[in-house]
Design a protein around this motif. Structure first.
Motif, PDB file in Angstrom:
ATOM      1  N   SER A 126       8.054  -6.942  -9.727  1.00  0.00           N
ATOM      2  CA  SER A 126       9.108  -6.191  -9.229  1.00  0.00           C
ATOM      3  C   SER A 126      10.077  -7.062  -8.543  1.00  0.00           C
ATOM      4  O   SER A 126      11.439  -6.650  -8.705  1.00  0.00           O
ATOM      5  CB  SER A 126       8.744  -4.987  -8.206  1.00  0.00           C
ATOM      6  OG  SER A 126       7.519  -5.364  -7.657  1.00  0.00           O
ATOM      7  N   GLU A 148      12.839  -0.241  -5.072  1.00  0.00           N
ATOM      8  CA  GLU A 148      12.748  -0.258  -6.382  1.00  0.00           C
ATOM      9  C   GLU A 148      13.574   0.871  -7.072  1.00  0.00           C
ATOM     10  O   GLU A 148      14.121   0.971  -8.083  1.00  0.00           O
ATOM     11  CB  GLU A 148      11.294  -0.519  -6.828  1.00  0.00           C
ATOM     12  CG  GLU A 148      11.004  -0.641  -8.238  1.00  0.00           C
ATOM     13  CD  GLU A 148      11.200  -1.547  -9.087  1.00  0.00           C
ATOM     14  OE1 GLU A 148      11.354  -1.597 -10.246  1.00  0.00           O
ATOM     15  OE2 GLU A 148      11.554  -2.675  -8.360  1.00  0.00           O
ATOM     16  N   GLN A 188      -3.695  -3.295  -6.111  1.00  0.00           N
ATOM     17  CA  GLN A 188      -4.727  -2.637  -6.923  1.00  0.00           C
ATOM     18  C   GLN A 188      -5.337  -3.717  -8.262  1.00  0.00           C
ATOM     19  O   GLN A 188      -6.347  -3.750  -8.193  1.00  0.00           O
ATOM     20  CB  GLN A 188      -4.374  -1.355  -7.673  1.00  0.00           C
ATOM     21  CG  GLN A 188      -3.953  -0.292  -6.636  1.00  0.00           C
ATOM     22  CD  GLN A 188      -2.655  -0.546  -6.409  1.00  0.00           C
ATOM     23  OE1 GLN A 188      -1.761  -1.480  -5.972  1.00  0.00           O
ATOM     24  NE2 GLN A 188      -1.639   0.607  -6.642  1.00  0.00           N
ATOM     25  N   LYS A 212      -4.835  -8.202 -13.653  1.00  0.00           N
ATOM     26  CA  LYS A 212      -3.617  -8.917 -13.067  1.00  0.00           C
ATOM     27  C   LYS A 212      -2.544  -9.248 -14.168  1.00  0.00           C
ATOM     28  O   LYS A 212      -1.323  -8.991 -14.342  1.00  0.00           O
ATOM     29  CB  LYS A 212      -3.973  -9.918 -12.306  1.00  0.00           C
ATOM     30  CG  LYS A 212      -2.695 -10.983 -11.558  1.00  0.00           C
ATOM     31  CD  LYS A 212      -3.161 -12.046 -10.692  1.00  0.00           C
ATOM     32  CE  LYS A 212      -2.246 -13.078 -10.819  1.00  0.00           C
ATOM     33  NZ  LYS A 212      -2.432 -14.278 -10.249  1.00  0.00           N
ATOM     34  N   SER A 236       0.075  -6.158  -8.371  1.00  0.00           N
ATOM     35  CA  SER A 236       0.058  -5.209  -7.370  1.00  0.00           C
ATOM     36  C   SER A 236      -1.075  -5.237  -6.710  1.00  0.00           C
ATOM     37  O   SER A 236      -2.141  -6.067  -7.293  1.00  0.00           O
ATOM     38  CB  SER A 236       0.125  -3.616  -7.938  1.00  0.00           C
ATOM     39  OG  SER A 236      -1.132  -3.563  -8.730  1.00  0.00           O
ATOM     40  N   GLU A 241      -1.363  -6.150 -16.309  1.00  0.00           N
ATOM     41  CA  GLU A 241      -0.023  -5.627 -15.612  1.00  0.00           C
ATOM     42  C   GLU A 241       1.201  -6.583 -15.584  1.00  0.00           C
ATOM     43  O   GLU A 241       2.128  -5.823 -16.046  1.00  0.00           O
ATOM     44  CB  GLU A 241      -0.532  -5.449 -13.937  1.00  0.00           C
ATOM     45  CG  GLU A 241       0.654  -4.610 -13.396  1.00  0.00           C
ATOM     46  CD  GLU A 241       0.214  -4.545 -11.696  1.00  0.00           C
ATOM     47  OE1 GLU A 241      -0.468  -3.726 -11.443  1.00  0.00           O
ATOM     48  OE2 GLU A 241       0.865  -5.318 -11.035  1.00  0.00           O
ATOM     49  N   THR A 286       6.472 -11.476  -7.570  1.00  0.00           N
ATOM     50  CA  THR A 286       5.833 -10.298  -8.294  1.00  0.00           C
ATOM     51  C   THR A 286       6.801  -9.821  -9.252  1.00  0.00           C
ATOM     52  O   THR A 286       7.981 -10.275  -9.562  1.00  0.00           O
ATOM     53  CB  THR A 286       5.832  -9.058  -7.274  1.00  0.00           C
ATOM     54  OG1 THR A 286       7.078  -8.744  -6.800  1.00  0.00           O
ATOM     55  CG2 THR A 286       4.780  -9.268  -6.168  1.00  0.00           C
ATOM     56  N   VAL A 292       8.852   0.296  -2.679  1.00  0.00           N
ATOM     57  CA  VAL A 292       8.761   1.434  -3.808  1.00  0.00           C
ATOM     58  C   VAL A 292      10.320   2.036  -3.871  1.00  0.00           C
ATOM     59  O   VAL A 292      10.984   2.124  -5.036  1.00  0.00           O
ATOM     60  CB  VAL A 292       7.825   2.306  -3.877  1.00  0.00           C
ATOM     61  CG1 VAL A 292       7.988   3.248  -5.030  1.00  0.00           C
ATOM     62  CG2 VAL A 292       6.469   1.588  -4.292  1.00  0.00           C
TER      63      VAL A 292
END
Ligand SMILES: Nc1ncnc2c1ncn2[C@@H]1O[C@H](COP(=O)(O)OP(=O)(O)OP(=O)(O)O)[C@@H](O)[C@H]1O
Length: 477
Positions: free
Chosen positions: A302, A144, A333, A342, A331, A345, A300, A141
């Motif tokens: 990101s 990022e 979660q 999923k 992520s 997101e 992902t 994070v």
């Protein structure tokens, strides 16, 4: 065990003389303001008094007034923040002017010093957050966030995205219409390499494009071999994320599309001397195209965002292709909550990616097996798995269908109780349909936010894994 590191003492970059020289030059001749107005803003000045003077000058010139020490001083006094020494200071700025010719250079020096100050701030922030014990964000994070700040700084010099007035919006729209008028006949966006598809979509414009199909229909062939190559040949800088196929395999398919030598034969090394020469020629031509591939498995969003930022800084970026949605990771979660969370997101994040880069994102998606139970196997929106968020976030949703694929797998066999005539009739029907379907693909556009929906047909060349215009290139009616 942690230990402290001493940080070097950093001098804050600023250039007092350039700030004074620029303000003086503008006060002597307001035309000097035009040379810096596009890129310089009050906050770029280091000295707070210079920031105020530049803001006041900009406001006066915007109103069509002349900015000089006298008018400025009265403007300051009206605002209630004028002081006696400002009169003297403004006069001093004017008095020290040597030339107004260098205004743009002074402006760039001031802005560069500002960017360096911002860089130092981001650097210290990074050190502080990464080094704080018990830091509440994980390293990914923090990376990022740091990348995002650096990207913003690199792209916009730390400026906020401008808010457009109605007049500016209309002017921008008309300018785009004028560009389109000049290029009429050409797609407004990046070409897909297929004229009928370009006509329906206007080419690929900033937005989220979803292309769905069952496996082996040729999604990757359409995205990587047809659209990627056609776009790159017009100079578009393309970045492809291939979660399924290794970059080497994608490149081998590029060579197949270019030379006509199928990828499987290249892989076996089963080539004539003449074919070797064609491959070597193709290497030079394809190698010069602005194409980059990332074949990290299970990417992902990101990862995609970070790679795009780095890529844009180094090479520029006009088109992003992601193969494919169902092989991406969300992520932890969202992954825990299941497939719908999923996909929701991922599509929302891809939307923010096209907005950030102002580039089209072409996302491939695998369709439900269920459609193969149907008589008509042409896909539709309902076949997109967890389609809710895709329907909402995508600007364009299209499906790829080749009847040939199914027909080639259903050659009729004689039934035990079937007469010769019946079997021959059935076999002939199948042969006729197969002939009609040979080499034909349908691209079914089910959602098109800014244009018509409908189906276009294209030619599919299996050995080249390449789609092309049906009518123009192949003369089929
Ligand atoms: N050498 C070849 N000769 C004939 N057809 C070929 C050859 N190589 C590939 N193809 C055809 O190209 C198609 C594969 O396309 P592609 O891999 O792009 O499909 P896809 O929809 O992305 O599928 P998947 O999701 O399984 O990767 C298949 O139908 C395959 O039969």
């Amino acid at each position: 065990m942690s230990h402290a590191i001493a940080l070097p003492e950093v001098r804050v970059p600023s250039n007092e003389e350039a700030e004074q020289a620029l303000l003086g030059a503008i006060l002597v001749n307001n035309r000097a303001f035009e040379r810096v107005a596009d890129f310089l803003r009050p906050e770029h000045f280091h000295d707070p008094l210079h920031q105020r003077i530049f803001a006041a000058i900009a406001a006066m010139i915007d109103r069509g007034q002349t900015a000089n020490p006298v008018t400025l001083q009265s403007a300051f006094e009206r605002q209630g923040d004028g002081g006696r020494d400002e009169v003297g200071y403004l006069a001093e700025l004017v008095g020290n002017v040597v030339t107004v010719v260098n205004a743009a250079d002074y402006g760039r020096t001031i802005r560069d010093a500002f960017l360096c100050r911002q860089l130092i701030e981001i650097g210290f922030d990074m050190i502080e957050t990464a080094g704080r014990p018990g830091v509440d964000k994980d390293a990914a994070v923090l990376i990022e966030e740091a990348e995002s700040q650096l990207f913003e700084l690199g792209e916009r010099g730390g400026a906020l995205r401008p808010v457009l007035s109605s007049a500016e919006g209309v002017e921008a729209a008309l300018a785009a219409t004028e560009r389109a008028w000049r290029n009429r006949g050409q797609p407004l966006g990046i070409t897909t390499g297929l004229a009928d598809l370009d006509a329906k979509l206007g080419g690929l414009l900033p937005g989220l494009y979803v292309l769905g199909a069952r496996p082996s229909m040729g999604k990757s062939a359409l995205a990587f071999n047809t659209i990627m190559l056609a776009a790159a040949r017009t100079g578009a800088r393309v970045l492809g994320f291939s979660t399924e196929m290794a970059a080497e395999k994608v490149s081998r398919r590029h060579l197949a599309a270019h030379t006509g030598i199928p990828a499987d034969r290249q892989a076996q090394g089963d080539l004539t001397d003449e074919e070797w020469c064609r491959l070597i020629d193709a290497k030079a031509e394809l190698g010069a195209l602005p194409i980059h591939l990332d074949d990290t498995p299970g990417v992902t969003v990101s990862h995609i965002r970070r790679t795009c930022r780095r890529h844009k800084r180094r090479h520029g970026l006009d088109l992003i292709i992601v193969d494919h949605l169902h092989r991406m990771r969300a992520s932890p979660q969202a992954e825990k909550q299941g497939e719908t969370a999923k996909i929701t997101e991922i599509t929302a994040a891809l939307c923010s990616i096209w907005k950030e880069f102002q580039a089209p994102v072409l996302l491939l998606a695998q369709l439900n097996r269920g459609l193969e139970m149907r008589e008509d196997k042409r896909p539709s929106m309902a076949d997109l798995r967890q389609s809710g968020s895709i329907e909402q976030d995508a600007d364009v949703i299209a499906f790829l269908y080749r009847e040939e694929y199914y027909l080639s797998r259903t050659e009729p066999g004689r039934r035990p109780d079937e007469s010769d005539d019946k079997f021959n009739e059935r076999y002939e029907r199948w042969t006729r349909r197969s002939d009609e379907a040979r080499g034909i693909a349908e691209i079914i556009i089910e959602k098109n936010r800014d244009g018509p929906i409908g189906t276009i047909r294209a030619h599919f060349d299996g050995p080249r894994t390449l789609f092309s215009n049906l009518y123009r290139d192949h003369g089929n009616a």
